[in-house]
Design an enzyme around this catalytic site. Structure first.
Site, PDB file in Angstrom:
ATOM      1  N   ASP A  64       0.552  -1.535   0.225  1.00 37.62           N
ATOM      2  CA  ASP A  64       0.227   0.206   0.139  1.00 37.62           C
ATOM      3  C   ASP A  64       0.947   1.131   0.471  1.00 37.62           C
ATOM      4  OD1 ASP A  64       1.077  -0.205   2.153  1.00 37.62           O
ATOM      5  OD2 ASP A  64      -1.188  -0.564   3.526  1.00 37.62           O
ATOM      6  N   ASN A 139      -6.929  -2.488  14.525  1.00 38.52           N
ATOM      7  CA  ASN A 139      -8.726  -3.117  14.221  1.00 38.52           C
ATOM      8  C   ASN A 139      -8.807  -4.416  13.612  1.00 38.52           C
ATOM      9  OD1 ASN A 139      -8.124  -1.929  11.704  1.00 38.52           O
ATOM     10  ND2 ASN A 139      -8.893  -0.543  11.187  1.00 38.52           N
ATOM     11  N   HIS A 141      -6.821  -4.796  10.578  1.00 38.83           N
ATOM     12  CA  HIS A 141      -7.079  -4.810   8.768  1.00 38.83           C
ATOM     13  C   HIS A 141      -5.755  -5.340   8.419  1.00 38.83           C
ATOM     14  CE1 HIS A 141      -4.702  -0.542   9.259  1.00 38.83           C
ATOM     15  NE2 HIS A 141      -3.903  -1.820   9.893  1.00 38.83           N
ATOM     16  N   GLU A 146      -9.143  -1.803   5.704  1.00 40.37           N
ATOM     17  CA  GLU A 146     -10.522  -1.725   6.870  1.00 40.37           C
ATOM     18  C   GLU A 146     -12.429  -2.141   7.058  1.00 40.37           C
ATOM     19  OE1 GLU A 146      -8.388  -0.090   8.013  1.00 40.37           O
ATOM     20  OE2 GLU A 146      -8.510   2.310   8.009  1.00 40.37           O
TER      21      GLU A 146
HETATM   22  P1  PGA Z   1       2.468  -2.013  12.869  1.00 42.25           P
HETATM   23  O1  PGA Z   1       1.424  -1.750  11.431  1.00 42.25           O
HETATM   24  O2  PGA Z   1       3.720  -3.101  12.063  1.00 42.25           O
HETATM   25  O3  PGA Z   1       3.127  -0.072  12.379  1.00 42.25           O
HETATM   26  O4  PGA Z   1       1.936  -1.861  13.876  1.00 42.25           O
HETATM   27  C1  PGA Z   1       0.577  -2.504  11.089  1.00 42.25           C
HETATM   28  C2  PGA Z   1      -0.594  -2.916  10.595  1.00 42.25           C
HETATM   29  O5  PGA Z   1      -0.830  -2.004  10.508  1.00 42.25           O
HETATM   30  O6  PGA Z   1      -0.953  -2.634   9.472  1.00 42.25           O
END
Ligand code: PGA
Length: 249
Positions: A64, A139, A141, A146
């Site tokens: 992304d 959450n 995702h 989302e």
């Molecule tokens: P993080 O992000 O490794 O910074 O916890 C993970 C994500 O949101 O996919």
């Protein structure tokens, strides 16, 4: 679905780096789907010390990148030198000053806003993803898929998405001190599901509710990571967690 619980995030990072390098040295893995985020920093730290020849035939498909409104009011990709850009993150964490060549690093682009799935077609044209290395949001995702059937159906392809307020809070970096962009282009849950092997990594107590929901929650787009438990995905999925993230299992 298999779950590997390691004593610490450091041990977890060792485990994931070794797994990825083992697949690459096996000679059948050339296309990796890769993630940004704090979880992957210690993993990339390990990967970037390998000799350049390790990555001779490897393509890195990034999941992304943020979108911002340009001066003319149209959506575009965030500038690749912006401190929040994931292209910059990958340059700094994996490609820059390392043995890993960035020439085979790809990102979804603004073309996926008009023509959703352009990136998927490119990946398919290169033979598909053999190994996906994925982070997990609080959450639940995966990528920026989302929660919710209307935003992230299980079959979704690479497309433009708006980010939830909680994701924008979670991704806020005090060292950068800029508001997190409101939108992104992300691979879809369907894109992820086409990978031949899925390794999902989560470290820390703050991820333990998400790990619990991923494993025990309803299989529904309300919990995007529950797509890992679809019949076609469950057998090829490995969750790698530390003891803190496994606390609620
Ligand atoms: P993080 O992000 O490794 O910074 O916890 C993970 C994500 O949101 O996919």
């Amino acid at each position: 679905m298999q779950v590997e619980i390691l004593g610490s995030a450091e041990e977890g990072a060792d485990f994931v780096a070794k797994l990825a390098l083992g697949r690459l040295s096996g000679g059948e893995t050339h296309n990796l789907l890769v993630s940004t985020g704090g979880t992957f920093k210690p993993i990339y730290q390990r990967l970037r010390t390998e000799p350049a020849s390790t990555y001779d035939n490897v393509r890195f498909y990034n999941q992304d990148e943020y979108c911002v409104k340009k001066a003319n009011g149209a959506w575009g990709m965030i500038d690749q030198d912006d401190p929040q850009s994931f292209r910059r993150f990958m340059r700094e964490q994996l490609f820059a000053d390392t043995t890993v060549p960035s020439k085979y690093s790809f990102f979804p682009g603004i073309r996926d806003r008009r023509f959703a799935g352009t990136y998927d077609r490119m990946i398919a044209g290169h033979g598909g993803i053999e190994l996906a290395l994925l982070g997990l949001g609080r959450n639940c995702h995966l990528g920026f898929n989302e929660p919710g059937e209307s935003v992230s159906p299980f079959g979704s392809v690479t497309r433009f998405v708006e980010l939830t307020p909680e994701t924008r809070v979670a991704n806020y970096d005090p060292a950068i001190n800029e508001p997190v962009p409101p939108a992104a282009i992300t691979v879809g849950l369907g894109t992820i599901g086409l990978s031949r092997e899925l390794v999902v990594v989560a470290f820390g107590e703050h991820k333990s509710p998400a790990i619990q929901e991923t494993i025990w929650g309803e299989v529904s787009p309300a919990i995007p990571s529950s797509m890992l438990r679809l019949p076609e995905n469950i057998g090829k999925t490995l969750l790698v967690v530390d003891e803190a993230a496994a606390a609620e299992l």
